[in-house]
Scaffold this active site. Structure first.
Site, short mmCIF file in Angstrom:
data_model
loop_
_atom_site.label_atom_id
_atom_site.label_comp_id
_atom_site.label_asym_id
_atom_site.label_seq_id
_atom_site.Cartn_x
_atom_site.Cartn_y
_atom_site.Cartn_z
N HIS A 33 -7.74 -6.68 2.08
CA HIS A 33 -7.01 -5.71 2.92
C HIS A 33 -7.74 -5.47 4.25
CE1 HIS A 33 -4.41 -2.50 4.00
NE2 HIS A 33 -5.13 -1.49 3.55
N ASP B 7 -6.45 -1.17 -3.20
CA ASP B 7 -6.82 -2.00 -2.05
C ASP B 7 -7.74 -3.10 -2.53
OD1 ASP B 7 -5.52 -0.09 -0.56
OD2 ASP B 7 -7.25 0.51 0.63
N HIS C 90 -13.10 2.07 5.14
CA HIS C 90 -12.48 0.82 4.69
C HIS C 90 -13.34 -0.39 5.08
CE1 HIS C 90 -8.66 3.03 4.02
NE2 HIS C 90 -8.29 1.97 3.30
N HIS D 39 -1.89 3.08 -5.52
CA HIS D 39 -2.07 1.64 -5.31
C HIS D 39 -3.54 1.28 -5.18
CE1 HIS D 39 -2.15 3.19 -1.14
NE2 HIS D 39 -2.94 2.15 -0.89
N HIS E 88 0.84 -1.20 0.00
CA HIS E 88 0.00 0.00 0.00
C HIS E 88 0.87 1.25 0.00
CE1 HIS E 88 -3.55 -2.49 0.44
NE2 HIS E 88 -2.75 -3.26 1.15
#
Length: 273
Positions: free
Chosen positions: A103, A99, A225, A97, A93
């Protein structure tokens, strides 16, 4: 003038907000875990412009943890061996980049398992530069998404929704990480309610940001996230050159890595306009 669908929404008519995001009834998004891709129209004309949305990966590129995460070593050199070859060591990361769902999930989709069909998609850009100039902790909210739809129409199926906070102008300065005296960073990201809206009311494949994280800098719980990636979606971080693109109409090509069991990795992002 407002989009008619938005006017209907504001007036409280019986129209679900989900319909605002659908480009057509037949549009089926190729999201991360899809095994069958929805047919996409063949481009009648080649792209008039190709824009690189990727930063060059360097030793001193800003990282979330503040430490160097990219290293290389000359193993063979042209002067000595008549060819060049390096060994690379890099945190997945780092730099521009992607994810993968793995992750932030236990046993989720790894980067080598992400459906390639989802990595070529419409790119829409939500411009929050004015908010970010006033407040570095600004976030993309549901209201920002509704405002984008009011101006540009429904979000295309299978799209990547990207934040443009104007953060590229800070690269090369401490303002990119923008850490305060206590080490807490301050930069924009996606509010988890916006992520939830895109999950529940749109056929979106990925989200992207021009900052270090899809969660805004002060986040202590990575709620965006944990909202987005476990839903088997991908995200891209540290996007470059978003100011060179229109709010709608570009196609994003994500040159994702393909190492077994990976949680993500540096990638080449290319926009076709």
């Amino acid at each position: 003038m407002c989009h008619p669908v938005i006017m209907a929404y504001v007036k409280g008519k019986a129209l679900s907000r989900r319909n605002l995001f659908r480009g057509s009834a037949a549009a089926g998004a190729a999201i991360v875990a899809s095994t069958v891709a929805a047919p996409r129209p063949v481009l009648a004309q080649p792209a008039s412009r190709v824009i690189d949305l990727t930063y060059t990966l360097t030793y001193d590129f800003p990282t979330y943890f503040g430490e160097q995460q990219f290293f290389d070593e000359d193993v063979f050199t042209y002067a000595e061996h008549a060819f060049n070859l390096k060994t690379l060591r890099v945190n997945e990361h780092t730099g521009t980049h992607i994810d993968a769902p793995l992750h932030f999930t236990d046993g989720g989709t790894s980067i080598d398992e992400v459906a390639v069909e989802s990595l070529v998609c419409p790119l829409i850009i939500v411009d929050i530069r004015e908010k970010a100039d006033a407040d570095p902790d600004a976030q993309v909210t549901p209201d920002d998404l509704l405002a984008w739809i009011a101006e540009h129409g429904p979000i295309p199926a299978g799209a990547c929704v990207a934040q443009n906070a104007g953060w590229q102008q800070r690269l090369g300065t401490p303002g990119f990480r923008n850490a305060d005296d206590e080490g807490k960073m301050h930069f924009p990201g996606f509010h988890h309610e916006a992520a939830t809206m895109l999950l529940e009311e749109a056929e979106v494949a990925g989200i992207g940001v021009d900052t270090l994280s899809i969660d805004y800098g002060p986040s202590a719980d990575f709620v965006t996230h944990y909202t987005w990636l476990p839903a088997n979606r991908w995200a891209v971080e540290n996007m470059a050159n978003l100011d060179q693109l229109p709010a709608a109409g570009a196609t994003l090509v994500v040159g994702a890595p393909k190492h077994r069991g990976g949680t993500g990795g540096p990638c080449r992002l290319i926009a076709l306009v």
